[in-house]
Design an enzyme around this catalytic site. Sequence first.
Site, PDB file in Angstrom:
ATOM      1  CG  HIS A 100      -2.094   0.830   1.250  1.00 26.83           C
ATOM      2  ND1 HIS A 100      -2.400   1.705   0.235  1.00 26.83           N
ATOM      3  CD2 HIS A 100      -3.061   1.043   2.207  1.00 26.83           C
ATOM      4  CE1 HIS A 100      -3.480   2.402   0.555  1.00 26.83           C
ATOM      5  NE2 HIS A 100      -3.913   2.018   1.751  1.00 26.83           N
ATOM      6  CG  ASP A 152       2.569   4.785  -3.761  1.00 29.92           C
ATOM      7  OD1 ASP A 152       2.256   5.929  -3.397  1.00 29.92           O
ATOM      8  OD2 ASP A 152       2.152   3.750  -3.205  1.00 29.92           O
ATOM      9  CG  HIS A 212      -4.476   0.358  -7.972  1.00 32.77           C
ATOM     10  ND1 HIS A 212      -5.817   0.161  -7.742  1.00 32.77           N
ATOM     11  CD2 HIS A 212      -4.077   1.335  -7.133  1.00 32.77           C
ATOM     12  CE1 HIS A 212      -6.207   0.998  -6.792  1.00 32.77           C
ATOM     13  NE2 HIS A 212      -5.167   1.717  -6.401  1.00 32.77           N
TER      14      HIS A 212
HETATM   15  C1  LIG Z   1      -1.170   4.328  -3.847  1.00 31.87           C
HETATM   16  C2  LIG Z   1      -1.196   2.841  -3.551  1.00 31.87           C
HETATM   17  O1  LIG Z   1      -1.243   2.430  -2.431  1.00 31.87           O
HETATM   18  S1  LIG Z   1      -1.228   1.880  -4.917  1.00 31.87           S
HETATM   19  C3  LIG Z   1      -0.495   0.332  -4.440  1.00 31.87           C
HETATM   20  C4  LIG Z   1       0.950   0.483  -4.135  1.00 31.87           C
HETATM   21  N1  LIG Z   1       1.580  -0.842  -4.022  1.00 31.87           N
HETATM   22  C5  LIG Z   1       2.532  -1.273  -4.862  1.00 31.87           C
HETATM   23  O2  LIG Z   1       2.942  -0.573  -5.785  1.00 31.87           O
HETATM   24  C6  LIG Z   1       3.083  -2.637  -4.588  1.00 31.87           C
HETATM   25  C7  LIG Z   1       3.257  -3.450  -5.872  1.00 31.87           C
HETATM   26  N2  LIG Z   1       1.988  -3.888  -6.390  1.00 31.87           N
HETATM   27  C8  LIG Z   1       1.335  -4.982  -5.910  1.00 31.87           C
HETATM   28  O3  LIG Z   1       1.852  -5.715  -5.059  1.00 31.87           O
HETATM   29  C9  LIG Z   1      -0.034  -5.310  -6.447  1.00 31.87           C
HETATM   30  O4  LIG Z   1      -0.187  -4.801  -7.743  1.00 31.87           O
HETATM   31  C10 LIG Z   1      -1.166  -4.790  -5.529  1.00 31.87           C
HETATM   32  C11 LIG Z   1      -0.984  -5.382  -4.130  1.00 31.87           C
HETATM   33  C12 LIG Z   1      -1.122  -3.268  -5.445  1.00 31.87           C
HETATM   34  C13 LIG Z   1      -2.524  -5.197  -6.081  1.00 31.87           C
HETATM   35  O5  LIG Z   1      -2.445  -6.523  -6.186  1.00 31.87           O
HETATM   36  P1  LIG Z   1      -3.607  -7.605  -6.286  1.00 31.87           P
HETATM   37  O6  LIG Z   1      -4.835  -7.061  -6.852  1.00 31.87           O
HETATM   38  O7  LIG Z   1      -3.729  -8.273  -4.976  1.00 31.87           O
HETATM   39  O8  LIG Z   1      -2.953  -8.505  -7.368  1.00 31.87           O
HETATM   40  P2  LIG Z   1      -1.955  -9.721  -7.110  1.00 31.87           P
HETATM   41  O9  LIG Z   1      -0.889  -9.356  -6.143  1.00 31.87           O
HETATM   42  O10 LIG Z   1      -2.807 -10.904  -6.811  1.00 31.87           O
HETATM   43  O11 LIG Z   1      -1.286  -9.847  -8.534  1.00 31.87           O
HETATM   44  C14 LIG Z   1      -1.946 -10.356  -9.705  1.00 31.87           C
HETATM   45  C15 LIG Z   1      -0.886 -10.744 -10.724  1.00 31.87           C
HETATM   46  O12 LIG Z   1      -0.159  -9.587 -11.142  1.00 31.87           O
HETATM   47  C16 LIG Z   1       1.199  -9.681 -10.740  1.00 31.87           C
HETATM   48  N3  LIG Z   1       1.594  -8.393 -10.210  1.00 31.87           N
HETATM   49  C17 LIG Z   1       0.778  -7.482  -9.595  1.00 31.87           C
HETATM   50  N4  LIG Z   1       1.497  -6.424  -9.240  1.00 31.87           N
HETATM   51  C18 LIG Z   1       2.764  -6.669  -9.623  1.00 31.87           C
HETATM   52  C19 LIG Z   1       3.957  -5.950  -9.512  1.00 31.87           C
HETATM   53  N5  LIG Z   1       3.972  -4.767  -8.928  1.00 31.87           N
HETATM   54  N6  LIG Z   1       5.079  -6.480  -9.996  1.00 31.87           N
HETATM   55  C20 LIG Z   1       5.077  -7.701 -10.592  1.00 31.87           C
HETATM   56  N7  LIG Z   1       3.962  -8.440 -10.724  1.00 31.87           N
HETATM   57  C21 LIG Z   1       2.836  -7.931 -10.242  1.00 31.87           C
HETATM   58  C22 LIG Z   1       1.237 -10.750  -9.669  1.00 31.87           C
HETATM   59  O13 LIG Z   1       2.493 -11.363  -9.574  1.00 31.87           O
HETATM   60  C23 LIG Z   1       0.172 -11.662 -10.148  1.00 31.87           C
HETATM   61  O14 LIG Z   1       0.690 -12.408 -11.250  1.00 31.87           O
HETATM   62  P3  LIG Z   1       0.345 -13.958 -11.418  1.00 31.87           P
HETATM   63  O15 LIG Z   1      -1.160 -13.999 -11.588  1.00 31.87           O
HETATM   64  O16 LIG Z   1       1.130 -14.335 -12.605  1.00 31.87           O
HETATM   65  O17 LIG Z   1       0.758 -14.604 -10.137  1.00 31.87           O
HETATM   66  O1  LIG Z   2      -6.871   2.358  -3.788  1.00 36.31           O
HETATM   67  C1  LIG Z   2      -5.982   1.612  -3.318  1.00 36.31           C
HETATM   68  O2  LIG Z   2      -6.145   0.390  -3.095  1.00 36.31           O
HETATM   69  C2  LIG Z   2      -4.643   2.147  -2.999  1.00 36.31           C
HETATM   70  C3  LIG Z   2      -4.447   3.523  -3.526  1.00 36.31           C
HETATM   71  O3  LIG Z   2      -4.199   3.723  -4.685  1.00 36.31           O
HETATM   72  C4  LIG Z   2      -4.655   4.642  -2.602  1.00 36.31           C
HETATM   73  O4  LIG Z   2      -4.975   4.425  -1.430  1.00 36.31           O
HETATM   74  O5  LIG Z   2      -4.472   5.792  -3.020  1.00 36.31           O
END
Ligand SMILES: CC(=O)SCCNC(=O)CCNC(=O)[C@H](O)C(C)(C)COP(=O)(O)OP(=O)(O)OC[C@H]1O[C@@H](n2cnc3c(N)ncnc32)[C@H](O)[C@@H]1OP(=O)(O)O
Ligand SMILES: O=C([O-])CC(=O)C(=O)O
Length: 377
Positions: free
Chosen positions: A223, A314, A262
């Site tokens: 997050h 981010d 996301h």
């Molecule tokens: C402003 C914010 O808070 S926005 C979020 C900030 N967080 C990040 O940038 C952390 C990196 N991103 C992530 O971990 C994810 O994209 C999340 C947690 C934000 C959302 O994830 P979820 O909806 O739970 O998707 P999940 O983690 O199940 O991923 C789905 C698929 O995409 C892939 N994937 C998703 N995000 C990424 C990533 N950043 N890098 C590489 N692969 C990724 C996963 O490996 C998975 O692949 P698979 O199906 O081959 O195993």
């Molecule tokens: O919506 C989300 O899951 C995370 C995000 O981008 C935020 O909190 O700004």
Amino acid sequence: MEAKEKFYPGLDGVVVAETKISFLDTVQSEIVIKGYDLIKLAESKEYLDIVHLLLEEKLPNSIEIAEMKKNLKGEYVIPEELLDMFKHLPENTHPMDGLRTGISALAGYDNNLDERSLTANKKRAYQLIGRVPNIVANSYRIIQKLEPILPDENLSYSANFFYMLTGRIPTSLEEKIFDQSLVLYSEHEMPNSTFTARVIASTQSDLYGALTGAVASLKGNLHGGANEAVMYMLNEAGSVEKFEELLETKLFKKEKIMGFGHRVYMKKMDPRALLMKEALKELCDIKGDDTLYKMCEAGERIMEREKGIYPNLDYYAAPVYWMLGIPIPLYTPIFFSARTVGLCAHVIEQHANNRLFRPRVSYIGERHVFNKTTGQL
Ligand SMILES: CC(=O)SCCNC(=O)CCNC(=O)[C@H](O)C(C)(C)COP(=O)(O)OP(=O)(O)OC[C@H]1O[C@@H](n2cnc3c(N)ncnc32)[C@H](O)[C@@H]1OP(=O)(O)O
Ligand SMILES: O=C([O-])CC(=O)C(=O)O
């Protein structure tokens, strides 16, 4: 209820609240905040306009905004004991933990804690919006054994926040970009931190408790913690070629790349990221060094090609904060500070129309049969 019910891991796609605050319209690619498109707001309004919109249900006119700015300046100062308390925290305390401790401690200074009326909660919300930037900057500074930087009421809200974070008054462009980042971070429907805050508020717990829980949620890398992780990754690489290599290696090892993906936008670019990308370009042009911008673009290309995944806010907020000279450990606390207003709006809405959150489980553990004859398990 049967022991095995339909289960949605991570509550993916589950609707948990009716809200008038915000909505991610993925069909029209719009982040709707109180009926307005957040991107349009970020292009034309200031952070405090959004604060007014979220807490007063309308964009302010010139008299209302002037009144709000004046009142907020009276809330910048935090209790002296809080500054003292930060002195006693160990030096390796993470800034998000310092922030969490500070917000939690504020509850003790509220003489009306049991009062959860709209008026009482709104008053607290404004106090928090005034105080959180001070807690963010000075908990960090004091824990680092630096002198606190007291707020300067002569500066605008964002310029003062920037000043407390960096020790210098921003240029007008820096102030504009920093303020825009606060608008973009201000509210985003139902991320994990907002859900956390609403779950806590649903027990009729208070605003401070709900926000304290939200800080803990936002700290995680999946997050808010991602913005800091992005900058560490960019710095570790230092050049376009090395950044490409680093990403390829991480992807080969099946590691997640921070700043990409996301839950809601997964296969599209987070529209907020585009504005920060433009801001990064502007800052790089002024500096006459576009290395960071080129690195970020290279990262985008690799992630699109290899995973079909796009940047979230981010990814571009991090290098923007770097170019603004803000210490990396403060990036996630800044995100929280900007989000304080959104969180307060959600807690107020939860208190106004509450039902306790209490979901069920799909039990996959063992069952042991009680032996009626022997009377033993
Ligand atoms: C402003 C914010 O808070 S926005 C979020 C900030 N967080 C990040 O940038 C952390 C990196 N991103 C992530 O971990 C994810 O994209 C999340 C947690 C934000 C959302 O994830 P979820 O909806 O739970 O998707 P999940 O983690 O199940 O991923 C789905 C698929 O995409 C892939 N994937 C998703 N995000 C990424 C990533 N950043 N890098 C590489 N692969 C990724 C996963 O490996 C998975 O692949 P698979 O199906 O081959 O195993
Ligand atoms: O919506 C989300 O899951 C995370 C995000 O981008 C935020 O909190 O700004």
